[in-house]
Scaffold this active site. Structure first.
Site, PDB file in Angstrom:
ATOM      1  N   TYR A  49       0.857  -1.279  -0.103  1.00 18.67           N
ATOM      2  CA  TYR A  49       0.222  -0.310   0.036  1.00 18.67           C
ATOM      3  C   TYR A  49       0.748   1.138  -0.082  1.00 18.67           C
ATOM      4  O   TYR A  49       0.582   2.238  -0.833  1.00 18.67           O
ATOM      5  CB  TYR A  49      -0.785  -0.151   1.283  1.00 18.67           C
ATOM      6  CG  TYR A  49      -1.736   1.075   1.393  1.00 18.67           C
ATOM      7  CD1 TYR A  49      -2.906   0.982   0.759  1.00 18.67           C
ATOM      8  CD2 TYR A  49      -1.470   1.980   2.529  1.00 18.67           C
ATOM      9  CE1 TYR A  49      -4.008   2.258   0.991  1.00 18.67           C
ATOM     10  CE2 TYR A  49      -2.463   2.943   2.642  1.00 18.67           C
ATOM     11  CZ  TYR A  49      -3.748   3.229   2.124  1.00 18.67           C
ATOM     12  OH  TYR A  49      -4.596   3.981   2.361  1.00 18.67           O
ATOM     13  N   LYS A  79       1.029   3.963  -2.505  1.00 14.31           N
ATOM     14  CA  LYS A  79       0.385   5.291  -2.400  1.00 14.31           C
ATOM     15  C   LYS A  79       1.361   6.569  -2.584  1.00 14.31           C
ATOM     16  O   LYS A  79       1.205   7.644  -3.275  1.00 14.31           O
ATOM     17  CB  LYS A  79      -0.082   5.380  -1.010  1.00 14.31           C
ATOM     18  CG  LYS A  79      -1.319   4.536  -0.630  1.00 14.31           C
ATOM     19  CD  LYS A  79      -2.376   5.187  -1.631  1.00 14.31           C
ATOM     20  CE  LYS A  79      -3.623   5.130  -0.739  1.00 14.31           C
ATOM     21  NZ  LYS A  79      -4.840   5.569  -1.913  1.00 14.31           N
TER      22      LYS A  79
HETATM   23  N1  LIG Z   1      -9.485   6.489   5.916  1.00 20.20           N
HETATM   24  C1  LIG Z   1      -8.466   6.865   5.921  1.00 20.20           C
HETATM   25  O1  LIG Z   1      -7.970   7.256   7.171  1.00 20.20           O
HETATM   26  C2  LIG Z   1      -7.489   6.855   4.752  1.00 20.20           C
HETATM   27  C3  LIG Z   1      -5.902   7.349   5.100  1.00 20.20           C
HETATM   28  C4  LIG Z   1      -5.232   7.387   4.005  1.00 20.20           C
HETATM   29  C5  LIG Z   1      -5.643   6.943   2.952  1.00 20.20           C
HETATM   30  N2  LIG Z   1      -6.950   6.586   2.640  1.00 20.20           N
HETATM   31  C6  LIG Z   1      -7.541   6.342   1.133  1.00 20.20           C
HETATM   32  O2  LIG Z   1      -8.818   6.821   0.608  1.00 20.20           O
HETATM   33  C7  LIG Z   1      -9.465   6.330  -0.095  1.00 20.20           C
HETATM   34  C8  LIG Z   1     -10.594   6.219   0.355  1.00 20.20           C
HETATM   35  O3  LIG Z   1     -10.698   5.002   1.478  1.00 20.20           O
HETATM   36  P1  LIG Z   1     -11.821   5.066   2.688  1.00 20.20           P
HETATM   37  O4  LIG Z   1     -11.121   5.118   3.951  1.00 20.20           O
HETATM   38  O5  LIG Z   1     -13.038   5.805   2.394  1.00 20.20           O
HETATM   39  O6  LIG Z   1     -12.208   3.422   2.510  1.00 20.20           O
HETATM   40  P2  LIG Z   1     -13.544   2.586   1.878  1.00 20.20           P
HETATM   41  O7  LIG Z   1     -13.280   1.288   1.992  1.00 20.20           O
HETATM   42  O8  LIG Z   1     -14.789   3.286   2.805  1.00 20.20           O
HETATM   43  O9  LIG Z   1     -13.602   3.292   0.557  1.00 20.20           O
HETATM   44  C9  LIG Z   1     -13.022   2.841  -0.544  1.00 20.20           C
HETATM   45  C10 LIG Z   1     -13.941   2.643  -1.658  1.00 20.20           C
HETATM   46  O10 LIG Z   1     -13.366   2.125  -2.792  1.00 20.20           O
HETATM   47  C11 LIG Z   1     -14.187   1.046  -3.656  1.00 20.20           C
HETATM   48  N3  LIG Z   1     -13.338   0.395  -4.267  1.00 20.20           N
HETATM   49  C12 LIG Z   1     -12.543  -0.638  -3.772  1.00 20.20           C
HETATM   50  N4  LIG Z   1     -11.918  -1.100  -5.109  1.00 20.20           N
HETATM   51  C13 LIG Z   1     -12.398  -0.455  -6.073  1.00 20.20           C
HETATM   52  C14 LIG Z   1     -12.257  -0.597  -7.502  1.00 20.20           C
HETATM   53  N5  LIG Z   1     -11.263  -1.799  -8.039  1.00 20.20           N
HETATM   54  N6  LIG Z   1     -12.987  -0.095  -8.443  1.00 20.20           N
HETATM   55  C15 LIG Z   1     -14.035   0.938  -7.927  1.00 20.20           C
HETATM   56  N7  LIG Z   1     -14.242   1.098  -6.661  1.00 20.20           N
HETATM   57  C16 LIG Z   1     -13.299   0.267  -5.748  1.00 20.20           C
HETATM   58  C17 LIG Z   1     -14.661   0.352  -2.080  1.00 20.20           C
HETATM   59  O11 LIG Z   1     -15.968  -0.347  -2.558  1.00 20.20           O
HETATM   60  C18 LIG Z   1     -15.042   1.524  -1.097  1.00 20.20           C
HETATM   61  O12 LIG Z   1     -16.428   1.797  -1.125  1.00 20.20           O
HETATM   62  C19 LIG Z   1      -8.734   5.077  -0.324  1.00 20.20           C
HETATM   63  O13 LIG Z   1      -7.697   5.287  -1.483  1.00 20.20           O
HETATM   64  C20 LIG Z   1      -7.636   4.889   0.820  1.00 20.20           C
HETATM   65  O14 LIG Z   1      -6.601   4.115   0.582  1.00 20.20           O
HETATM   66  C21 LIG Z   1      -7.885   6.531   3.534  1.00 20.20           C
END
Ligand SMILES: NC(=O)c1ccc[n+]([C@@H]2O[C@H](COP(=O)([O-])OP(=O)(O)OC[C@H]3O[C@@H](n4cnc5c(N)ncnc54)[C@H](O)[C@@H]3O)[C@@H](O)[C@H]2O)c1
Length: 305
Positions: A166, A170
């Site tokens: 990851y 990233k």
């Molecule tokens: N939540 C955090 O603190 C955090 C921190 C750093 C980075 N992120 C990044 O933020 C983004 C959103 O994450 P989140 O926390 O909302 O998690 P989440 O799991 O709620 O959201 C991710 C969404 O992406 C969708 N998804 C996954 N694979 C897919 C694909 N191949 N095609 C289309 N959709 C797909 C999932 O169904 C889900 O709804 C991600 O890229 C994650 O890595 C989140």
């Protein structure tokens, strides 16, 4: 500051069926954008699929008086990326804004991480952003307007145990955005990157003990709406954002140590003797392009020392 509005703009938010993507989609729509809500509808590890997640967010936007269309393709394939951007063009006639947000996790310590876990995570985060950005960028270039947001992570910027796959994907996005913003500048295409901190289904196991209500996904989206608005002059920046905080994150370099190679070539011992100077962050600088870096060395050489 007058109200930031996105009327007339067409936005695609990937992974918008839940978590951060849903919050971004709702805010962009509330500010007047027509939104494509993309979501594969699977689980946190990327297995499974379904239409329900995207459909529910489209319903929410429509009930609030906004305009939205659903897309259920995976960002992980080039065909999926093209179909996602096509949905914007077919539904709303254009694309102005792309939020690369879809993501999954396959955590394991590096010794136990299979090649398949590495590849799957890179396919969704890094190649997934490419798959959507390529068709979107081509349209944005033709219309001389575009706003692209990439989603990196503190894991990419700073590291986290069990997330080598990851973290690699990233931080790759930061390099992608930094270079694309240079190409996009002359076509009025801005590329910025966010590193969010929010309680979602992805992080609930990783943020144990942290009060979830203080880290609501909705606290991330205002920065995203600003970055894709005409009020935003920034491009090629990275922002850490969460819980009401927004901070600029940057990769720069220390003043470092210098030896004129014509007079005295660097040796491993020279590095050891100068390691404190090399590590000292006083006078830390932030190059805006790789050329700035080369120029710094050329200037040191020309200084005649
Ligand atoms: N939540 C955090 O603190 C955090 C921190 C750093 C980075 N992120 C990044 O933020 C983004 C959103 O994450 P989140 O926390 O909302 O998690 P989440 O799991 O709620 O959201 C991710 C969404 O992406 C969708 N998804 C996954 N694979 C897919 C694909 N191949 N095609 C289309 N959709 C797909 C999932 O169904 C889900 O709804 C991600 O890229 C994650 O890595 C989140």
């Amino acid at each position: 500051m007058s109200n930031i509005r996105l009327d007339g703009k067409v936005a695609v938010v990937t992974g918008a069926g839940g978590g951060l993507g849903r919050a971004h989609a709702l805010l962009l729509a509330a500010r007047g954008a027509k939104v494509v809500v993309n979501d594969l509808g699977g689980s946190v590890d990327g297995t499974g699929s379904g239409k329900n997640m995207a459909d529910l967010v489209v319903d929410e936007i429509k009930k609030a008086g906004g305009e939205a269309a659903a897309n259920y393709d995976s960002v992980a394939t080039a065909e999926g990326g093209r179909a996602i951007i096509d949905t914007a063009v077919k539904s709303f006639g254009r694309i102005d804004i792309l939020i690369n947000n879809a993501g999954i996790l396959r955590d394991k310590s590096f010794s136990n991480m299979s090649e398949e876990m590495w590849d799957t995570v890179c396919a969704v985060h890094l190649k997934g952003a490419y798959n959507c950005t390529k068709p979107a960028y081509d349209l944005m270039k033709a219309q001389s307007y575009g706003r692209i947001v990439f989603t990196t992570s503190g894991t990419g910027l700073f590291g986290n145990f069990g997330q080598t796959n990851y973290g690699a994907a990233k931080l790759g996005l930061v390099g992608f955005a930094n270079s694309l913003r240079q190409e996009g500048a002359k076509y009025n295409i801005h590329c910025n990157t966010i590193a969010p901190i929010a309680m979602t289904r992805m992080t609930e196991g990783l943020m144990q003990g942290v009060p979830g209500d203080l880290f609501a996904p909705e606290l991330i989206s205002p920065l995203v709406a600003y970055l894709v608005s005409d009020s935003c002059a920034q491009s090629g920046e990275v922002f850490v954002v969460g819980g009401g905080m927004v901070a600029r994150a940057f990769i720069g370099e220390t003043q470092g140590a210098y030896t004129n190679p014509k007079k005295s070539e660097p040796t491993p011992e020279w590095v050891a003797d100068n390691i404190d100077k090399i590590m000292n962050t006083d006078g830390y600088t932030i190059p805006k392009a790789v050329q700035d870096d080369t120029l710094k060395v050329v200037q040191l050489m020309q200084s005649g020392d």
